[in-house]
Scaffold this motif. Structure first.
Motif, mmCIF file in Angstrom:
data_model
loop_
_atom_site.group_PDB
_atom_site.id
_atom_site.type_symbol
_atom_site.label_atom_id
_atom_site.label_comp_id
_atom_site.label_asym_id
_atom_site.label_seq_id
_atom_site.Cartn_x
_atom_site.Cartn_y
_atom_site.Cartn_z
ATOM 1 N N SER A 377 0.828 -1.208 0.000
ATOM 2 C CA SER A 377 0.000 0.000 0.000
ATOM 3 C C SER A 377 0.864 1.259 0.000
ATOM 4 N N TYR A 378 2.008 1.217 0.675
ATOM 5 C CA TYR A 378 2.920 2.355 0.670
ATOM 6 C C TYR A 378 3.517 2.557 -0.721
ATOM 7 N N PHE A 379 3.906 1.458 -1.357
ATOM 8 C CA PHE A 379 4.464 1.554 -2.710
ATOM 9 C C PHE A 379 3.452 2.182 -3.668
ATOM 10 N N PHE A 380 2.209 1.722 -3.568
ATOM 11 C CA PHE A 380 1.190 2.203 -4.499
ATOM 12 C C PHE A 380 0.933 3.695 -4.313
ATOM 13 N N MET A 381 0.846 4.124 -3.059
ATOM 14 C CA MET A 381 0.609 5.544 -2.785
ATOM 15 C C MET A 381 1.756 6.402 -3.315
ATOM 16 N N ILE A 382 2.986 6.002 -3.026
ATOM 17 C CA ILE A 382 4.144 6.776 -3.452
ATOM 18 C C ILE A 382 4.219 6.854 -4.974
ATOM 19 N N CYS A 383 3.994 5.737 -5.649
ATOM 20 C CA CYS A 383 4.058 5.718 -7.116
ATOM 21 C C CYS A 383 3.001 6.625 -7.729
ATOM 22 N N LEU A 384 1.802 6.614 -7.175
ATOM 23 C CA LEU A 384 0.720 7.439 -7.714
ATOM 24 C C LEU A 384 0.973 8.921 -7.480
ATOM 25 N N VAL A 385 1.369 9.282 -6.269
ATOM 26 C CA VAL A 385 1.613 10.700 -5.962
ATOM 27 C C VAL A 385 2.763 11.233 -6.810
ATOM 28 N N SER A 386 3.846 10.462 -6.891
ATOM 29 C CA SER A 386 4.985 10.876 -7.704
ATOM 30 C C SER A 386 4.592 10.997 -9.171
ATOM 31 N N PHE A 387 3.858 10.030 -9.663
ATOM 32 C CA PHE A 387 3.380 10.044 -11.044
ATOM 33 C C PHE A 387 2.561 11.302 -11.337
#
Length: 430
Positions: A377-387
């Motif tokens: 869940s942390y990976f997904f959040m970080i990838c989306l926000v950065s994207f």
């Protein structure tokens, strides 16, 4: 004849056909990647033992720029040529792209250019796929699917991540569109290529991200801030390379001169800063980031030297430097945000990559493959926000923008256009 077969038999024939083709692609690509990775280890050890080799970087750059301009044809377009063909482009990917990018990248690493690995692997995979498609006389759509599979095979075999490699090939072509029809061949090409590479004894390094914290409100906002920072740095990275390439091209028409001068700038920068820490692959940066021993400015050092190298036209990839920029940035932000250093280094590792490449799903899956599923869940959040924070242009200029990020009221706009078209048809009838 194939259309007369019952559906289940057609599906089985389809799967067998692509299994055989991707197996052949995987054998060739996996073998090339094994040679490539072992060669990089060898030349890196030579460079570290002989720091004076850095002074030959401008000469090596000029030589390969000459070879590309004299014999390369459209090979100079590199990753963008391969991505264009995956999107249905009409150009051909010449087989000579393989030795040019392979030995060009190895030479760049030998003499200290700050570049990565994935670009070379993607180009070799695309060139292999294109030429296999010609050999088997595949039609246009099948050719596109095989080129996408070649991209996946190259990425997977270099990083040891077959799932992320699969999605990388599907997602990198366009923002807002995924070629799901290439899912079957891309997965098996990535899987077979990785198997073959590892069968040569190639070991992929994994880094521990430490204890994974529990969610709370404070952590959510801290990670949101970190994700924004990762996206902005990804944007700075991609735009800086484009700016420097444009700047060189306007002032120096000759690619040989550009590479020579650009290489000289890298040498001068290393001498002025009295360090070779950011040259070559710079894999110790990752070890330092996860151990908490990285300098707080390491992400700027690696970013600067990589932009100087790639902006001058040196052969190599962007992804490994992005990993290092992200991990060292995460390690630098961790004490400020009061978060575990290896934890935020891991999130930065994939976060900056996501922002610079516009492929959040592949980056998310790569995080799981490299660090485990507990932090999914942390990976997904970080990838989306950065994207979301990195703009619509990434490191691959050929990447299409089907749907721009951050468009407000998209359904309303769509309904309005449909209404206007309906009114137009009504008036026409009248």
């Amino acid at each position: 004849m194939e259309n007369r077969l019952p559906d289940p038999i057609r599906v089985v024939v389809y799967m067998i056909k692509w299994l055989l083709i991707t197996l052949l692609l995987g054998i060739f690509m996996g073998s090339l990647s094994a040679f490539f990775l072992n060669s990089l280890t060898w030349v890196t050890n030579i460079r570290l033992a002989s720091p004076w080799l850095l002074f030959l970087l401008p000469v090596s750059g000029g030589i390969f720029a000459f070879l590309y301009s004299k014999y390369g044809g459209n090979s100079g377009r590199g990753n963008n040529l391969v991505i264009d063909q995956g999107n249905g482009g009409e150009e051909k990917i010449p087989l000579r792209l393989i030795p040019l990018t392979l030995f060009g990248t190895i030479t760049t690493h030998l003499f200290g250019g700050s570049v990565g690995r994935e670009g070379t692997a993607v180009q070799m995979g695309g060139a292999l796929a294109e030429n296999l498609a010609r050999l088997f006389q595949l039609n246009k759509v099948e050719r596109e699917l095989l080129v996408i599979s070649g991209i996946s095979a190259g990425f997977s075999s270099v990083f040891g991540t077959p799932l992320a490699g699969t999605l990388f090939g599907l997602e990198v072509l366009a923002i807002g569109k995924v070629r799901t029809e290439a899912l079957f061949p891309s997965f098996f090409a990535a899987l077979f290529a990785n198997f073959v590479t590892e069968s040569f004894g190639v070991k992929h390094i994994h880094y521990p991200m430490g204890t994974i914290p529990n969610w709370d409100v404070s952590l959510f906002f801290k990670l949101f801030v970190a994700g924004i920072a990762f996206g902005l740095i990804g944007w700075v990275f991609s735009r800086s390379i484009v700016f420097l390439k444009t700047w060189y091209a306007k002032r120096m028409a000759s690619p040989v001169l550009r590479n020579f001068i650009g290489g000289a700038v890298v040498v001068i920068a290393a001498l002025l800063l009295q360090t070779q820490r950011y040259l070559g692959l710079s894999l110790p940066l990752l070890t330092d980031a996860f151990n908490g021993t990285a300098h707080f400015y390491d992400f700027l050092g690696k970013l600067g030297f990589t932009v100087l190298s790639l902006g001058a036209g040196y052969q190599g990839g962007e992804v490994t430097p992005l990993f290092e920029i992200g991990a060292t940035l995460g390690a630098a932000l961790a004490p400020i945000l009061h978060v575990s250093i290896p934890f935020l280094a891991a999130l930065g590792f994939i976060g900056v990559f996501s922002g610079a490449t516009n492929i959040p799903i592949a980056c998310f899956v790569m995080g799981i493959e490299l660090f485990g599923g507990q932090a999914a869940s942390y990976f997904f959040m970080i990838c989306l926000v950065s994207f979301m924070c990195s703009g619509n242009s990434g490191i691959y200029s050929a990447q299409k923008v089907v749907v721009k990020k951050g468009i407000l009221f998209l359904p309303m706009m769509g309904s309005q256009k449909q209404s206007e078209r309906s009114k137009g048809r009504t008036k026409t009838r009248k």
